[in-house]
Design an enzyme around this catalytic site. Structure first.
Site, PDB file in Angstrom:
ATOM      1  CD  GLU A 207      71.621  33.486  43.841  1.00 26.11           C
ATOM      2  OE1 GLU A 207      71.493  33.679  44.895  1.00 26.11           O
ATOM      3  OE2 GLU A 207      72.107  33.789  42.841  1.00 26.11           O
ATOM      4  CD  GLU A 341      69.918  35.545  39.497  1.00 23.38           C
ATOM      5  OE1 GLU A 341      70.276  36.311  40.227  1.00 23.38           O
ATOM      6  OE2 GLU A 341      68.869  35.019  40.203  1.00 23.38           O
TER       7      GLU A 341
END
Ligand code: AHR
Length: 537
Positions: A207, A341
């Site tokens: 991220e 994820e």
């Protein structure tokens, strides 16, 4: 004993009650629903369903690692070199293809050197992302790879791009994989592992558009090129066919920001030179509905059941959207979309540390898992890896522990039932799903995938989303001999039924069988259930 009019009256009552029960049966919820016809032609095959879509994710977060995996060699909890035996046995049964570690956001603050060497001399640091707790670093590189070996899986390491350097990451990989007697390889040997480790997957940052450093797409792209160039795997057996696959940070949801991110990376990939490469682009997408997560993981009703499942189906749109951007720049589909994820993210359980992301896991999560796995399987040509968040004690976990106690969640059982789909070949299924509606939510009532396993056996996974009605399936099979179908089905009394330490089998699979009659295979799926069957000749 009875007079004639009395007998007539009794006969009438008996007939009436028979009529009432026939009518009741006819109008019972399960029978009101029309039969759903499903057709499968076993000769029409699609892409391989990569076993890696059943991957797991374990971050240094709450009790995901400490207590969930690691109890230390001196613990009274049975363990092998500090790793708990009950958890290893449970995970072995899932045939976990890969485990992503050490994060998540934690990865971009992780410095590998703090987690090697004598455990009593390791630095004690903090975990500012997740509750600000002490990080003892007793579970480090060697412990993780021991765990990977104990469960029979492969390592997916996330290297620190946010607060680390290319040099630090390059040295970690040399420490792990060099066979020649470099100083780092000798240090590894001195720490107990003379043979080089195999590292199958390398995540370059996490991220990076947010907790990983809030980078712009162009800035991240520059980092990606540098890490991809210099973070080398030296393992002699990983130079060609088993080469380590590098995974770049990709989009984190829907919207123009994520389109731009994906376009930037994939456009650069199209004209990449020898000096950098890419095997995967990640996608993170949680089923959360509201941020911060507000939906309860226990004690909810049908409204939240329908809302969460409707929301989880958005995965289909995201996967399709990013696949088509990738198709533009990579028509040969060399780069995988890696959903590393995903899962349900709910409000923390009352009384738990909010930074530990503790939630229960219900029958709803089992259905959520099946729906997502089906989406990945349908996109098997592009989605070749996925990692549910997270493996133990965090978010949509497989396993929940409390000290020496362990319980398997409904999601665990779905992963177990889906094991035959690992590396199986996708077979298209045609059906009209019908719909299930509650309040203002309308969802497909049925979902189904089929695949041929490596031995040629045909498997079907069927999900009845409707929590009130059975689904009567009529299966038309071509290209395969079928006498029966057998497997397992998972359901429970309520949409929010959970397994607890006191009642660990509330949501557990039951055997399921169906016979061919009149040339047709009829299957009755319980309301709110996941069923996996093999077609038996
Ligand atoms: O899984 C929990 C967190 O969610 C991860 O650390 C991060 O990558 C994501 O935002």
């Amino acid at each position: 004993m009875f007079s004639r009019p009395g007998i007539l009256h009794l006969q009438l009552v008996a007939r009436l009650s028979l009529l009432v029960s026939i009518l009741a049966a006819l109008f019972a919820p399960g029978l009101l629903a029309q039969k759903i016809e499903l057709s499968v032609d076993a000769l029409k095959t699609g892409a391989k369903i990569d076993r890696n879509i059943f991957g797991q994710f374990s971050e240094h977060l709450g009790h995901g690692v400490y207590e969930g995996i690691w109890v230390g060699a001196d613990s009274a909890i049975p363990n092998t070199r500090g790793i708990r035996n009950d958890v290893v046995a449970a995970l072995k049964a899932l045939k976990v293809p890969n485990v992503r570690w050490p994060g998540g956001c934690f990865a971009d603050e992780y410095h590998w050197r703090k987690g090697i060497g004598r455990s009593d001399r390791r630095s004690v640091t903090l975990n500012p992302n997740w509750g600000g707790v002490v990080e003892p670093n007793t579970f480090g590189t060697h412990e993780f790879l021991d765990f990977i070996e104990q469960i029979g899986s492969e390592a997916y390491l996330s290297v620190n791009v946010g607060s680390g350097t290319p040099e630090e990451a390059a040295e970690w990989l040399e420490y792990l994989t060099a066979a020649l007697p470099t100083t780092l390889a000798k240090e590894r040997a001195a720490n107990g592992h003379p043979a080089p480790y195999k590292i199958a997957y390398l995540g370059i940052g996490n991220e990076s558009w947010d907790c990983g450093g809030n980078m712009t797409p162009d800035y991240y792209l520059d980092q990606l090129k540098i890490y991809s160039r210099f973070v080398r795997n030296f393992h002699p057996e990983q130079q060609e066919r088993q080469a380590m696959r590098k995974i770049a940070v990709g989009p984190g949801g829907n919207g123009p920001r994520w389109t731009e991110w994906t376009e930037t990376i994939m456009k650069a990939y199209q004209s990449h030179t020898w000096s950098w490469d890419l095997s995967g682009l990640s996608l993170h997408n949680y089923t959360v509905v509201k941020w911060p997560p507000a939906y309860a993981s226990v004690g909810f009703g049908e409204a939240e059941y329908a809302q969460i499942l409707k929301s989880t189906l958005e995965m289909e749109g995201l996967v399709s959207k990013y696949s088509s951007i990738m198709d533009k720049y990579d028509p040969q589909k060399k780069v995988a979309l890696v959903v590393d994820e995903w899962g349900g993210w709910y409000a923390p359980l009352p009384g738990s540390n909010p930074g530990f992301l503790v939630q229960q896991n219900s029958l709803r999560d089992a259905i959520l898992a099946a729906l997502n796995l089906n989406i990945f399987a349908r996109h098997a040509d592009r989605v070749r890896m996925a990692n549910i968040a997270q493996m133990i004690n965090v978010l949509q976990a497989m396993i929940i522990t409390d000290q020496e106690k362990m319980v398997l969640t409904p999601t665990y059982y779905v992963f177990k039932m889906y094991v035959p789909f690992e590396d199986a070949t996708f077979v298209p299924v045609s059906f009209n799903s019908g719909s299930y509606a509650h309040g203002d939510q309308t969802l497909p009532r049925l979902d189904a995938i089929a695949a041929k396993d490596t031995s040629g056996k045909l498997w079907l996974a069927l999900t009845n989303v409707d929590p009130n009605q059975r689904a009567e399936i009529e299966l038309r099979l071509a290209g395969v001999n079928a006498k029966s179908a057998s497997g397992e089905t998972l359901t429970a009394p309520k949409v929010d039924s959970v397994n607890t330490f006191a009642s660990p089998h509330t949501v557990a699979p039951e055997p399921f069988r169906a016979q061919v009659e009149g040339g047709k295979l009829s299957l009755t799926l319980a309301p709110k259930s996941v069923t996996v069957v093999a077609i038996e000749p």
